[in-house]
Design a protein around this motif. Sequence first.
Motif, PDB file in Angstrom:
ATOM      1  N   ARG A  42      41.210  33.855  26.559  1.00 21.77           N
ATOM      2  CA  ARG A  42      42.341  33.114  27.121  1.00 21.77           C
ATOM      3  C   ARG A  42      41.880  31.701  27.447  1.00 21.77           C
ATOM      4  O   ARG A  42      40.689  31.436  27.568  1.00 21.77           O
ATOM      5  N   LEU A  43      42.842  30.826  27.614  1.00 21.24           N
ATOM      6  CA  LEU A  43      42.524  29.456  27.986  1.00 21.24           C
ATOM      7  C   LEU A  43      42.455  29.366  29.502  1.00 21.24           C
ATOM      8  O   LEU A  43      43.472  29.411  30.190  1.00 21.24           O
ATOM      9  N   VAL A  44      41.243  29.273  30.028  1.00 20.57           N
ATOM     10  CA  VAL A  44      41.020  29.189  31.464  1.00 20.57           C
ATOM     11  C   VAL A  44      41.250  27.744  31.907  1.00 20.57           C
ATOM     12  O   VAL A  44      40.630  26.832  31.376  1.00 20.57           O
ATOM     13  N   GLU A  45      42.130  27.547  32.881  1.00 20.41           N
ATOM     14  CA  GLU A  45      42.404  26.177  33.327  1.00 20.41           C
ATOM     15  C   GLU A  45      41.310  25.663  34.252  1.00 20.41           C
ATOM     16  O   GLU A  45      40.763  24.583  34.056  1.00 20.41           O
ATOM     17  N   THR A  46      40.970  26.446  35.276  1.00 22.31           N
ATOM     18  CA  THR A  46      39.947  26.043  36.233  1.00 22.31           C
ATOM     19  C   THR A  46      38.737  26.946  36.079  1.00 22.31           C
ATOM     20  O   THR A  46      38.853  28.164  36.235  1.00 22.31           O
ATOM     21  N   VAL A  47      37.587  26.369  35.780  1.00 21.23           N
ATOM     22  CA  VAL A  47      36.372  27.153  35.566  1.00 21.23           C
ATOM     23  C   VAL A  47      35.702  27.386  36.921  1.00 21.23           C
ATOM     24  O   VAL A  47      35.248  26.445  37.573  1.00 21.23           O
TER      25      VAL A  47
ATOM     26  N   ALA B  94      48.014  21.632  33.283  1.00 23.04           N
ATOM     27  CA  ALA B  94      49.153  22.557  33.235  1.00 23.04           C
ATOM     28  C   ALA B  94      48.916  23.661  32.215  1.00 23.04           C
ATOM     29  O   ALA B  94      49.807  24.041  31.450  1.00 23.04           O
ATOM     30  N   SER B  95      47.690  24.165  32.189  1.00 29.79           N
ATOM     31  CA  SER B  95      47.297  25.313  31.365  1.00 29.79           C
ATOM     32  C   SER B  95      47.264  25.032  29.870  1.00 29.79           C
ATOM     33  O   SER B  95      47.269  25.962  29.066  1.00 29.79           O
TER      34      SER B  95
END
Length: 502
Positions: free
Chosen positions: A42-47, A171-172
């Motif tokens: 998945r596309l992680v917004e905040t690592v 925004a993701s």
Amino acid sequence: MAACVLTRCLLTASLAGSLLLAGCDRQSGGITRVAAIGPTPRLVETVEAPLSPGDALVRANMAQGLVRFDERGQVVPGLAERWNVSDDGLSYIFRLQTGQWPDGRKISADEVARILRRQLRPASSNPLKDTLGAVSEIVPMTERVIEIRLSSPRPNLLQLLAQPEFGLVRASVGTGPFLPPTDDERATIPPAETKPGELLVTHRIHIPDAEDPVEKVRISGGNAKALVAAFADGDLDLVLGGTVADLPHAFREKMPRGALRFDPVAGLFGLAPTKRNDVIQDVEVRHLLSRAIDRPALVAGLRVGGLVPRATLLQAGLEGIGPPQQPDWVNQPVEDRRASLLAEANRLFRNGARPTFRIAVPDGPGGDYLLARLRYDWGPLGIKLDRAPSAASADLVWIDEVAPSSSPAWFLRRFRCEIATICVEEAEPLLADARTTLDSRQRASLFLEAARLMDDRQVFIPIAAPIRWSLVSGRVPGFAENPFARHTLVGLTDSSFGGGSR
């Protein structure tokens, strides 16, 4: 960079359903089938924690940073089309490409600076935040120009900025190079090629007279055993994210010649002692454990060509230092030193009682091998090993981490007193001085002295470099091994990529 609109992808289904359908003809829609070992990507917004192989793959390919890695691990333009470095190495100026975020807002240097500063703020949990400790300011200079100012030179800054942890997400969504397919692109994809639990992404290429100007890739996750079997059956073109934990699965299946590839990574691969057991607080005990390991035999059993045993925290090939001198006993047959090891054990454990250590090793058959090998080496000394259910309950924890750049700083700062349970206080000022000095030779000297202190105190029991493997079919000639085990999806089916220069 052409303006584009991104959509949020919801990934909820399991791998099992996707593998049942994965045997369809790959040429349907020209889609390349890629899988990463681990949870559904998945596309992680905040690592906030180390990225899984799938999440790192998606973030690197859908949310590029100012720069990114090509197939060989070289830094190439990302959102920044070009950059300049000042003569003193204290200023990096990036010129951004033109483009838009999904809501139509123009991508600006001001917003990019805010995203980067957020990743480095004190409250950030980004696991690579400490590597950019020399960054003093991130300043938007014009609408399309951003400057990163450093307190001291960092020749490896671009390597760090290319890591997926510093990808730019708002925004993701990110800015590519791969994006969710447009409506027109989706119309060319057969319905059978849309699989539950997989992420479909596309990248428009600019090659004159290209038969298909759009690269299409399906990304999935799953457990290593299932993915290896699917690859062997021809249902996957590329499997990424392999580690020592699951390496035996790759050897158990019959594979095409040359399919199993290993990235030449640097990093930490060995045991970190904790403070749970009083016996292991004795530095002489830690040295005994290190010397008793038959590293050549352990490494040979892993069957990884070119993997070199080592007993030092630092390894060869790092920036600014020569190859660390290994102790003479590293390549000495363990039988030749067993008598002295046993005498040392008798001296350290005078009452005759031998300790039992709880050790956390990776789950999977590779972890089973490591545990068995350590039992074999330490058993003659009377030392017993139990498998710990978690790192929190272990006396020794197996560390398997790839270095994000070629700097020795990452290796040493991994064991500073702020985060390591066993550390060397005398090394702390050396690391602090290395972070601020402007002289590269002095910086290297400080690193070497800190490394000597840490090796003397045996804060880590090194074995070799980490293992990162992939399964590569002939249908993806653009794949190439690289020193960071970060793999771009751009150009996978183009033989002029992995097979040579672009």
